[in-house]
Design a protein around this motif. Sequence first.
Motif, PDB file in Angstrom:
ATOM      1  N   TYR A 153       0.862  -1.187   0.000  1.00  0.00           N
ATOM      2  CA  TYR A 153       0.000   0.000   0.000  1.00  0.00           C
ATOM      3  C   TYR A 153       0.894   1.230   0.000  1.00  0.00           C
ATOM      4  CZ  TYR A 153      -3.599  -3.279   1.407  1.00  0.00           C
ATOM      5  OH  TYR A 153      -4.456  -4.336   1.460  1.00  0.00           O
ATOM      6  N   GLY A 154       0.602   2.169  -0.883  1.00  0.00           N
ATOM      7  CA  GLY A 154       1.368   3.406  -0.869  1.00  0.00           C
ATOM      8  C   GLY A 154       2.024   3.677  -2.198  1.00  0.00           C
ATOM      9  N   ARG A 208       1.847   6.379   0.768  1.00  0.00           N
ATOM     10  CA  ARG A 208       0.709   7.041   1.410  1.00  0.00           C
ATOM     11  C   ARG A 208       1.198   7.734   2.673  1.00  0.00           C
ATOM     12  NH1 ARG A 208      -2.703   1.737   3.596  1.00  0.00           N
ATOM     13  NH2 ARG A 208      -1.189   1.022   5.102  1.00  0.00           N
ATOM     14  N   THR A 264       6.259  10.193   2.858  1.00  0.00           N
ATOM     15  CA  THR A 264       5.261   9.122   2.754  1.00  0.00           C
ATOM     16  C   THR A 264       5.813   7.803   3.313  1.00  0.00           C
ATOM     17  OG1 THR A 264       5.989   8.345   0.603  1.00  0.00           O
ATOM     18  CG2 THR A 264       4.382  10.143   0.612  1.00  0.00           C
TER      19      THR A 264
END
Length: 254
Positions: free
Chosen positions: A52-53, A55, A116
């Motif tokens: 994920y990311g 983010r 991030t």
Amino acid sequence: MEGKMIDENGLRIDGRKVDELRPIKIEAGVLKRADGSAYVEWGKNKVLAAVYGPRECHPRHLQDPSKALVQCKYNMIAFSVSDRKRPGPDRRSVEISKIISEALEYVVFTEYFPRTSVDVYIEILQANAGTRCAGLTAASVALADAGIPMKDMIPSVAVGKIDDQVVLDLCKEEDNYGQADLPIAVVPRTGDILLMQMDGHMTLDEFNKAMEYGFGACEKIYQLQKDALKRRYAVEDVEGLEEEAPREQQDMEG
Ligand code: ADP
């Protein structure tokens, strides 16, 4: 350690030769909700990786104004081993998460995404030794599947020593009763070594042989990683198209 783990024909308990990998299958893009994902079957290991990311970084005090963090969480689920594993993090999973995060951070262009976090989750569904290597192999395919700019993928494999012989890719029994266990991970493009841990003892000659086996195997694993990505993004024929078009196609349309 006493005992015959290599027979008179030079074959191991699962019938492999000393320099033979277990069968490996890699599939990219197996999870819809994740930005990138991969599933790896490696002998009796079954490993899922999700990315994920980039983010927003949590916890926020870890944010780095100059680069992204790569935060890996390696977890063995309760039914992944023969005794029920106590759920939750333990020393071993914290250590493995750390070494995998560090290896991945080396290949990701983290400076492109300041402040991030790139979150990488590795779930071991079934364990049979070499799960950190299978996990790292899966995670780098998942990162590439997420479209995160990186220098290269990272194939990884364990080499070891049993019955005074150097062997490639230890299975559980060999890992438990062998004389040495030496997981490595490499950057194929440059030959850089991103992970090397050693449990047990080897002579320098044995170590050199182990590196020869390990680097040779990483080349093969790298090919499987690339093949998985190619299959994932192959243009499907019209009839075979899913309701939701593959990401590559969405990009072309958008
Ligand atoms: P790796 O999986 O990277 O080889 P280890 O050498 O620490 O890592 O572990 C070898 C194997 O031992 C694992 O793959 C798993 O099959 C088994 N194992 C590890 N931790 C546990 C545990 N808490 N309970 C039962 N088996 C375990």
